[in-house]
Design a protein around this motif. Structure first.
Motif, PDB file in Angstrom:
ATOM      1  N   THR B  12      19.399 -33.994 -61.394  1.00 16.11           N
ATOM      2  CA  THR B  12      20.646 -34.743 -61.578  1.00 16.11           C
ATOM      3  C   THR B  12      21.458 -34.295 -62.781  1.00 16.11           C
ATOM      4  OG1 THR B  12      19.450 -36.402 -62.839  1.00 16.11           O
ATOM      5  CG2 THR B  12      19.771 -36.844 -60.494  1.00 16.11           C
ATOM      6  N   CYS B  13      20.840 -33.551 -63.692  1.00 22.09           N
ATOM      7  CA  CYS B  13      21.568 -33.190 -64.917  1.00 22.09           C
ATOM      8  C   CYS B  13      21.019 -31.913 -65.521  1.00 22.09           C
ATOM      9  CB  CYS B  13      21.484 -34.332 -65.938  1.00 22.09           C
ATOM     10  SG  CYS B  13      19.875 -34.478 -66.732  1.00 22.09           S
ATOM     11  N   HIS B  15      19.306 -31.467 -68.111  1.00 18.27           N
ATOM     12  CA  HIS B  15      17.917 -31.558 -68.553  1.00 18.27           C
ATOM     13  C   HIS B  15      16.983 -31.211 -67.407  1.00 18.27           C
ATOM     14  CE1 HIS B  15      19.734 -34.679 -71.372  1.00 18.27           C
ATOM     15  NE2 HIS B  15      19.250 -33.777 -72.186  1.00 18.27           N
ATOM     16  N   CYS B  16      17.344 -31.673 -66.219  1.00 19.70           N
ATOM     17  CA  CYS B  16      16.535 -31.388 -65.034  1.00 19.70           C
ATOM     18  C   CYS B  16      16.507 -29.882 -64.784  1.00 19.70           C
ATOM     19  CB  CYS B  16      17.112 -32.096 -63.804  1.00 19.70           C
ATOM     20  SG  CYS B  16      17.216 -33.888 -63.959  1.00 19.70           S
ATOM     21  N   SER B  19      14.172 -28.232 -67.182  1.00 17.32           N
ATOM     22  CA  SER B  19      12.765 -28.471 -66.854  1.00 17.32           C
ATOM     23  C   SER B  19      12.303 -27.533 -65.746  1.00 17.32           C
ATOM     24  CB  SER B  19      12.552 -29.911 -66.380  1.00 17.32           C
ATOM     25  OG  SER B  19      12.865 -30.801 -67.409  1.00 17.32           O
ATOM     26  N   TYR B  64      10.267 -32.543 -59.692  1.00 18.02           N
ATOM     27  CA  TYR B  64      11.199 -32.462 -58.571  1.00 18.02           C
ATOM     28  C   TYR B  64      10.474 -31.941 -57.336  1.00 18.02           C
ATOM     29  CZ  TYR B  64      13.862 -33.175 -62.645  1.00 18.02           C
ATOM     30  OH  TYR B  64      14.290 -33.708 -63.829  1.00 18.02           O
TER      31      TYR B  64
END
Lengths: 68, 68
Positions: B12-13, B15-16, B19, B64
């Motif tokens: 979603t962002c 940061h994702c 990761s 995810y």
């Protein structure tokens, strides 16, 4: 002890929550930060009243926006 | 050199994206990871072919899901 609640716009996931918690938690006098991702509500506990401008700056720093 | 493209669900962002990039980038032989947040497309460049199961595990590890 003071408690204030703000609304932060733009958080989408747990990483966003962590970023806001970290930045707001670094403000002098802040002893606790509770962030609710769903509502954007951020509850800040502190030794004394905290200037909203400092909270706004911290939220900006994290990459989000404090709702006016 | 090999290049493979996957679709990851749930980011979603930024940061994702970080990761996923970090976890997939840690797979042995992987030399580059390009992540597109809008589409979920993850392009993996590597020395040789990479087992999809390893990519799936890395994406899982990041929190995810690899689209089947």
């Amino acid at each position: 002890m003071s408690t204030a609640t703000y609304t932060v716009v733009g958080m989408t996931c747990g990483h966003c929550v962590s970023s806001v918690r970290e930045e707001v938690g670094a403000i002098k006098g802040v002893t606790g930060v509770d962030v609710d991702l769903e509502t954007g509500r951020v509850t800040v506990t502190s030794d004394g009243p905290v200037d909203t401008a400092l909270v706004r700056d911290a939220v900006d720093e994290a990459g989000y926006e404090l709702k006016p």
